[in-house]
Design a protein around this motif. Sequence first.
Motif, PDB file in Angstrom:
ATOM      1  N   TYR A 179       0.822  -1.196   0.000  1.00 56.48           N
ATOM      2  CA  TYR A 179       0.000   0.000   0.000  1.00 56.48           C
ATOM      3  C   TYR A 179       0.862   1.254   0.000  1.00 56.48           C
ATOM      4  CZ  TYR A 179      -3.966  -2.993   1.162  1.00 56.48           C
ATOM      5  OH  TYR A 179      -4.941  -3.962   1.125  1.00 56.48           O
ATOM      6  N   TYR A 202      -1.337  -1.391  -4.447  1.00 57.54           N
ATOM      7  CA  TYR A 202      -0.579  -1.336  -5.690  1.00 57.54           C
ATOM      8  C   TYR A 202       0.285  -2.568  -5.870  1.00 57.54           C
ATOM      9  CZ  TYR A 202       3.959  -0.299  -3.479  1.00 57.54           C
ATOM     10  OH  TYR A 202       5.133  -0.378  -2.760  1.00 57.54           O
ATOM     11  N   ASP A 225       4.062  -3.658  -7.999  1.00 56.77           N
ATOM     12  CA  ASP A 225       5.279  -3.093  -8.595  1.00 56.77           C
ATOM     13  C   ASP A 225       6.112  -4.262  -9.093  1.00 56.77           C
ATOM     14  OD1 ASP A 225       7.626  -1.758  -9.207  1.00 56.77           O
ATOM     15  OD2 ASP A 225       7.780  -0.718  -7.279  1.00 56.77           O
ATOM     16  N   VAL A 234       3.277   3.292 -15.548  1.00 56.21           N
ATOM     17  CA  VAL A 234       2.257   3.295 -14.503  1.00 56.21           C
ATOM     18  C   VAL A 234       0.894   3.139 -15.162  1.00 56.21           C
ATOM     19  CG1 VAL A 234       1.141   4.638 -12.679  1.00 56.21           C
ATOM     20  CG2 VAL A 234       3.641   4.668 -12.914  1.00 56.21           C
ATOM     21  N   TYR A 236      -6.799  -2.309 -10.097  1.00 54.42           N
ATOM     22  CA  TYR A 236      -5.598  -2.514 -10.916  1.00 54.42           C
ATOM     23  C   TYR A 236      -5.541  -3.916 -11.493  1.00 54.42           C
ATOM     24  CZ  TYR A 236      -2.671  -5.238  -7.589  1.00 54.42           C
ATOM     25  OH  TYR A 236      -2.140  -6.216  -6.779  1.00 54.42           O
ATOM     26  N   VAL A 248       4.090  -0.459 -12.668  1.00 55.48           N
ATOM     27  CA  VAL A 248       3.357  -0.182 -11.433  1.00 55.48           C
ATOM     28  C   VAL A 248       1.884   0.010 -11.791  1.00 55.48           C
ATOM     29  CG1 VAL A 248       3.011   1.451  -9.535  1.00 55.48           C
ATOM     30  CG2 VAL A 248       5.338   0.895 -10.309  1.00 55.48           C
ATOM     31  N   TYR A 265      -1.924   0.652  -9.681  1.00 58.05           N
ATOM     32  CA  TYR A 265      -2.522   0.895  -8.363  1.00 58.05           C
ATOM     33  C   TYR A 265      -4.028   1.034  -8.512  1.00 58.05           C
ATOM     34  CZ  TYR A 265      -3.203   5.853  -9.511  1.00 58.05           C
ATOM     35  OH  TYR A 265      -3.618   7.030 -10.092  1.00 58.05           O
ATOM     36  N   THR A 266      -4.723   0.865  -7.397  1.00 55.87           N
ATOM     37  CA  THR A 266      -6.178   0.964  -7.370  1.00 55.87           C
ATOM     38  C   THR A 266      -6.591   2.279  -6.720  1.00 55.87           C
ATOM     39  OG1 THR A 266      -6.469  -1.433  -7.284  1.00 55.87           O
ATOM     40  CG2 THR A 266      -8.296  -0.090  -6.486  1.00 55.87           C
ATOM     41  N   SER A 286      -8.222  -0.828  -2.009  1.00 48.15           N
ATOM     42  CA  SER A 286      -7.808   0.487  -1.510  1.00 48.15           C
ATOM     43  C   SER A 286      -8.830   1.001  -0.497  1.00 48.15           C
ATOM     44  CB  SER A 286      -7.650   1.476  -2.659  1.00 48.15           C
ATOM     45  OG  SER A 286      -6.526   1.147  -3.451  1.00 48.15           O
ATOM     46  N   VAL A 324       1.622   8.293  -5.524  1.00 52.44           N
ATOM     47  CA  VAL A 324       2.207   7.051  -6.039  1.00 52.44           C
ATOM     48  C   VAL A 324       3.575   7.323  -6.667  1.00 52.44           C
ATOM     49  CG1 VAL A 324       1.947   5.204  -7.743  1.00 52.44           C
ATOM     50  CG2 VAL A 324      -0.029   5.942  -6.395  1.00 52.44           C
TER      51      VAL A 324
END
Length: 288
Positions: free
Chosen positions: A3, A19, A21, A29, A38, A56, A58-59, A66, A85
């Motif tokens: 996170y 997220y 990575d 991204v 994501y 990467v 992320y949500t 999230s 981020v």
Amino acid sequence: MSYIKAGTDANGNDVKLHYIDQGQGNPIVLIHGWPASYEMWEYQLAELPKHNNRVVAYTRRGFGNSSKTWEGNDYDTLADDLKAVLDTLDLQNVTLVGFSMGGGEVARYMSRHGGARVSKVAFISAVTPFLLQTDDNPDGAPKETFDKMVEGINKDRFDFLASFGKKFFGVGTISHPVSSATLDWMQAMCQQASPRATEQDVYAFAATDFRQDLATIKVPTLVVHGSSDETVPAKVSGERMTQFVPHAQFVEYSGAPHGLFVTEKERLNRDILAFSSGGTVEGTADRY
């Protein structure tokens, strides 16, 4: 789970963005669409890191794993979350890839934060430049269209998502570009979103005018849209992008629906790889 902290909510609670990575090399991204997470980037996360890329995804707040905040369902806040981020992971020379609603985050980030840390941007089936019908945007959709979406969400969110998923992937009586299992996967993913974010973000992506944001973009820009997108029709979105980003490359995927990250995954992966590495994207056209 990993996170990133993106500030605090109105009650002083940490806002955490889930997220992933993966890989090493040039940073890409990925920003997901509404109302997924994501994890919708499954086929991109499986391929892009194989080619000297650090990928990467992320949500956004309110979705997936999230934080489920009550407020913050606006593009200024979402652009600030994107900044958190990039700053937290200290990413430089990033290729930002925004799908559907995520294209709005790309546009707003580039204007609100001056495109910091970003070297290229890609808009995939994006809601930009402006979806809502107004006097100076006559080709947009009337407000009633989005009101009906919210009505359906509030009446029976799960039934709404089932119907939405079929349109999203272009599934019809004859056309079956994805399996029933894929539809189930997508619906389960979207069900993780909070009802609040699912509703409020409809108005965010519908009513936010990104035309001035787009005018600030000076970095290389790729626009990809399916010609058969019934969720965000290319006529009011992808096809208009070069009016506001004159140097953008527009690529139309003939016959592709909104969810082309699945239905056209091999081509999309090739195009993202070519674009992020400075190569040529086949099929690029300048319509204006």
